[in-house]
Design a protein around this motif. Structure first.
Motif: not given
Length: 224
Positions: A155-167, A196-198, A208-221
């Motif tokens: 997960v640390d492979y993503l930058t803070k900004r990338e994580s925000e965009v992904l969310q 993020l796609i790369i 990408l969205v499926v990957f993010a949800i399943q790998n818990k890279l985002i908050k699911l609230d």
């Protein structure tokens, strides 16, 4: 979003196909460029014409080559084309299968014309459109995920900004809306999205969205 969304309607029922095309042609920003009665006709059109659609409305039960197999082929050979699956069924197994083969959204055939048009516009603008029900299926891990195993992704492979965009992407905000929320340009958002796609080795935004949800890279609230 493009001014005109080019659509192909693929369905073996001529009356249904013609009805859908008639409804869509009344929309100023939508153009139906081809109608196919089976998957073979659809694939032949794509191979022999440079006028590619932005979106295909794909019936899953067609003769000669069904919509599931056609979607697999198109996802592989024409990845830029987005597919909205059409079905008479609305089950978790169908939803999972639809996402697994590469569809960006789905519509049940008893949906209203407005629901169909709204889904088309969402997919054209954001690259995917998943209802709360679909998001829940993804969250429940019903979708198979063979892109990268969860244990090997850092997960640390993503930058803070990338994580925000992904969310925000997973919350189904458009590129423009994400830019406004984060005070960055749309082009910068697109850059982060492409990174993020790369990084996740996803094939498209929907993946990408499926990957993010399943790998818990985002908050699911926001599901609840």
């Amino acid at each position: 979003m493009k001014n005109t969304i080019k659509i192909i309607v693929a369905d073996d029922e001529e009356l249904f196909r013609s009805g859908v095309s008639f409804i869509l042609q009344r929309e100023k920003n939508i153009e139906v460029i081809f109608e196919a009665s089976n998957g073979i006709e659809l694939i032949n059109y794509l191979k022999n014409n440079n006028n590619y659609p932005d979106i295909i409305l794909m019936d899953l039960k067609m003769p000669l080559l069904n919509g599931v197999e056609a979607t697999k082929l198109i996802h592989k050979e024409f990845p830029i084309v987005k597919i909205i699956a059409l079905t008479s069924y609305n089950t978790k197994s169908f939803i999972a299968n639809m996402i697994n083969v590469g569809a960006s959204s789905y519509l049940v055939k008893n949906a209203t014309p407005k629901e169909m048009i709204d889904t088309i516009n969402e997919v054209a603008e954001k690259g995917f459109y998943y209802s709360d029900e679909v998001l829940k299926v993804i969250e429940d891990d019903i979708i198979s995920n063979d892109i990268i195993s969860k244990s090997t992704f850092d997960v640390d492979y993503l930058t803070k900004r990338e994580s925000e965009v992904l969310q925000l992407m997973c919350e189904q905000f458009s590129t423009h809306e994400i830019g406004e929320k984060l005070f960055i340009s749309s082009r910068t958002v697109e850059g982060h999205r492409n990174n993020l796609i790369i990084k996740t080795e996803s094939k498209n935004i929907a993946g990408l969205v499926v990957f993010a949800i399943q790998n818990k890279l985002i908050k699911l609230d926001y599901f609840h």
